[in-house]
Design a protein around this motif. Structure first.
Motif, mmCIF file in Angstrom:
data_model
loop_
_atom_site.group_PDB
_atom_site.id
_atom_site.type_symbol
_atom_site.label_atom_id
_atom_site.label_comp_id
_atom_site.label_asym_id
_atom_site.label_seq_id
_atom_site.Cartn_x
_atom_site.Cartn_y
_atom_site.Cartn_z
ATOM 1 N N LEU A 38 0.830 -1.204 0.000
ATOM 2 C CA LEU A 38 0.000 0.000 0.000
ATOM 3 C C LEU A 38 0.862 1.250 0.000
ATOM 4 O O LEU A 38 0.623 2.185 -0.770
ATOM 5 C CB LEU A 38 -0.920 0.025 1.226
ATOM 6 C CG LEU A 38 -2.027 -1.009 1.318
ATOM 7 C CD1 LEU A 38 -2.767 -0.857 2.646
ATOM 8 C CD2 LEU A 38 -2.989 -0.891 0.152
ATOM 9 N N ALA A 39 1.863 1.268 0.872
ATOM 10 C CA ALA A 39 2.741 2.436 0.975
ATOM 11 C C ALA A 39 3.515 2.645 -0.325
ATOM 12 O O ALA A 39 3.625 3.774 -0.813
ATOM 13 C CB ALA A 39 3.699 2.273 2.150
ATOM 14 N N ARG A 40 4.020 1.575 -0.883
ATOM 15 C CA ARG A 40 4.809 1.658 -2.127
ATOM 16 C C ARG A 40 3.971 2.215 -3.275
ATOM 17 O O ARG A 40 4.443 3.018 -4.073
ATOM 18 C CB ARG A 40 5.359 0.276 -2.474
ATOM 19 C CG ARG A 40 6.223 0.237 -3.715
ATOM 20 C CD ARG A 40 6.781 -1.154 -4.001
ATOM 21 N NE ARG A 40 5.752 -2.176 -4.038
ATOM 22 C CZ ARG A 40 5.623 -3.162 -3.151
ATOM 23 N NH1 ARG A 40 6.458 -3.279 -2.140
ATOM 24 N NH2 ARG A 40 4.657 -4.046 -3.264
ATOM 25 N N ASP A 41 2.686 1.816 -3.324
ATOM 26 C CA ASP A 41 1.811 2.229 -4.417
ATOM 27 C C ASP A 41 1.048 3.519 -4.119
ATOM 28 O O ASP A 41 0.271 3.980 -4.959
ATOM 29 C CB ASP A 41 0.799 1.122 -4.734
ATOM 30 C CG ASP A 41 1.454 -0.160 -5.231
ATOM 31 O OD1 ASP A 41 2.626 -0.112 -5.649
ATOM 32 O OD2 ASP A 41 0.780 -1.209 -5.183
ATOM 33 N N GLY A 42 1.239 4.083 -2.924
ATOM 34 C CA GLY A 42 0.540 5.318 -2.574
ATOM 35 C C GLY A 42 -0.953 5.140 -2.377
ATOM 36 O O GLY A 42 -1.733 6.047 -2.658
ATOM 37 N N ARG A 43 -1.345 3.971 -1.878
ATOM 38 C CA ARG A 43 -2.773 3.686 -1.688
ATOM 39 C C ARG A 43 -3.156 3.742 -0.213
ATOM 40 O O ARG A 43 -2.329 3.568 0.665
ATOM 41 C CB ARG A 43 -3.117 2.292 -2.230
ATOM 42 C CG ARG A 43 -2.953 2.191 -3.717
ATOM 43 C CD ARG A 43 -3.356 0.826 -4.234
ATOM 44 N NE ARG A 43 -2.407 -0.165 -3.771
ATOM 45 C CZ ARG A 43 -2.702 -1.441 -3.536
ATOM 46 N NH1 ARG A 43 -3.931 -1.876 -3.697
ATOM 47 N NH2 ARG A 43 -1.776 -2.285 -3.127
ATOM 48 N N GLY A 44 -4.422 3.937 0.052
ATOM 49 C CA GLY A 44 -4.986 3.822 1.378
ATOM 50 C C GLY A 44 -5.781 2.530 1.441
ATOM 51 O O GLY A 44 -5.626 1.653 0.583
ATOM 52 N N MET A 45 -6.626 2.425 2.448
ATOM 53 C CA MET A 45 -7.454 1.213 2.556
ATOM 54 C C MET A 45 -8.644 1.493 3.470
ATOM 55 O O MET A 45 -8.682 2.497 4.176
ATOM 56 C CB MET A 45 -6.648 0.039 3.085
ATOM 57 C CG MET A 45 -6.213 0.155 4.519
ATOM 58 S SD MET A 45 -5.349 -1.356 5.014
ATOM 59 C CE MET A 45 -5.000 -0.983 6.710
ATOM 60 N N VAL A 46 -9.589 0.596 3.430
ATOM 61 C CA VAL A 46 -10.705 0.612 4.370
ATOM 62 C C VAL A 46 -10.448 -0.522 5.358
ATOM 63 O O VAL A 46 -10.173 -1.662 4.958
ATOM 64 C CB VAL A 46 -12.058 0.410 3.654
ATOM 65 C CG1 VAL A 46 -13.184 0.283 4.663
ATOM 66 C CG2 VAL A 46 -12.307 1.557 2.678
ATOM 67 N N TYR A 47 -10.519 -0.216 6.628
ATOM 68 C CA TYR A 47 -10.246 -1.172 7.690
ATOM 69 C C TYR A 47 -11.585 -1.535 8.330
ATOM 70 O O TYR A 47 -12.324 -0.677 8.776
ATOM 71 C CB TYR A 47 -9.334 -0.517 8.715
ATOM 72 C CG TYR A 47 -8.639 -1.412 9.689
ATOM 73 C CD1 TYR A 47 -9.216 -2.572 10.158
ATOM 74 C CD2 TYR A 47 -7.386 -1.090 10.166
ATOM 75 C CE1 TYR A 47 -8.576 -3.392 11.061
ATOM 76 C CE2 TYR A 47 -6.728 -1.893 11.076
ATOM 77 C CZ TYR A 47 -7.332 -3.035 11.513
ATOM 78 O OH TYR A 47 -6.698 -3.838 12.418
ATOM 79 N N LEU A 48 -11.907 -2.825 8.349
ATOM 80 C CA LEU A 48 -13.172 -3.299 8.909
ATOM 81 C C LEU A 48 -12.887 -4.368 9.949
ATOM 82 O O LEU A 48 -12.171 -5.341 9.668
ATOM 83 C CB LEU A 48 -14.050 -3.884 7.796
ATOM 84 C CG LEU A 48 -15.267 -4.701 8.236
ATOM 85 C CD1 LEU A 48 -16.291 -3.820 8.925
ATOM 86 C CD2 LEU A 48 -15.876 -5.408 7.042
ATOM 87 N N ILE A 49 -13.419 -4.184 11.136
ATOM 88 C CA ILE A 49 -13.372 -5.209 12.182
ATOM 89 C C ILE A 49 -14.812 -5.544 12.504
ATOM 90 O O ILE A 49 -15.579 -4.682 12.909
ATOM 91 C CB ILE A 49 -12.634 -4.725 13.443
ATOM 92 C CG1 ILE A 49 -11.200 -4.344 13.115
ATOM 93 C CG2 ILE A 49 -12.690 -5.802 14.523
ATOM 94 C CD1 ILE A 49 -10.447 -3.726 14.281
ATOM 95 N N GLY A 50 -15.170 -6.799 12.366
ATOM 96 C CA GLY A 50 -16.535 -7.226 12.674
ATOM 97 C C GLY A 50 -17.271 -7.515 11.486
ATOM 98 O O GLY A 50 -18.191 -7.623 10.983
#
Length: 81
Positions: free
Chosen positions: A69-81
């Motif tokens: 993610l860091a290398r490609d300059g991307r973020g993400m959605v983090y889901l717990i549950g």
């Protein structure tokens, strides 16, 4: 938690937040996991080495994922549950 179960926790992690997360996650190595293992190893069931391999495999996968993610300059959605 509530009477029907729980509410999922969802958060968007912006691309500019990822490098800090990567650095913190990649700072965790096998020696740190071994030191923490004393507190979470199960008294019955799989032996400690099996538990340790299990945790280290998921740690490695998480480190590789956040590094990409860091290398490609991307973020993400983090889901717990």
């Amino acid at each position: 938690m509530h009477e029907l179960g729980w509410d999922s926790w969802v958060r968007t992690i912006r691309p500019e937040e990822v490098p800090v997360i990567r650095d913190a996650l990649c700072a965790i190595d096998e020696s740190r996991v071994r030191a923490w293992a004393v507190d979470w190893r199960r008294p019955h069931g799989a032996d400690g080495d099996d538990d340790l391999r299990y945790v280290l495999d998921y740690l490695r996968q998480a480190q590789e994922f956040v590094e990409s993610l860091a290398r490609d300059g991307r973020g993400m959605v983090y889901l717990i549950g």
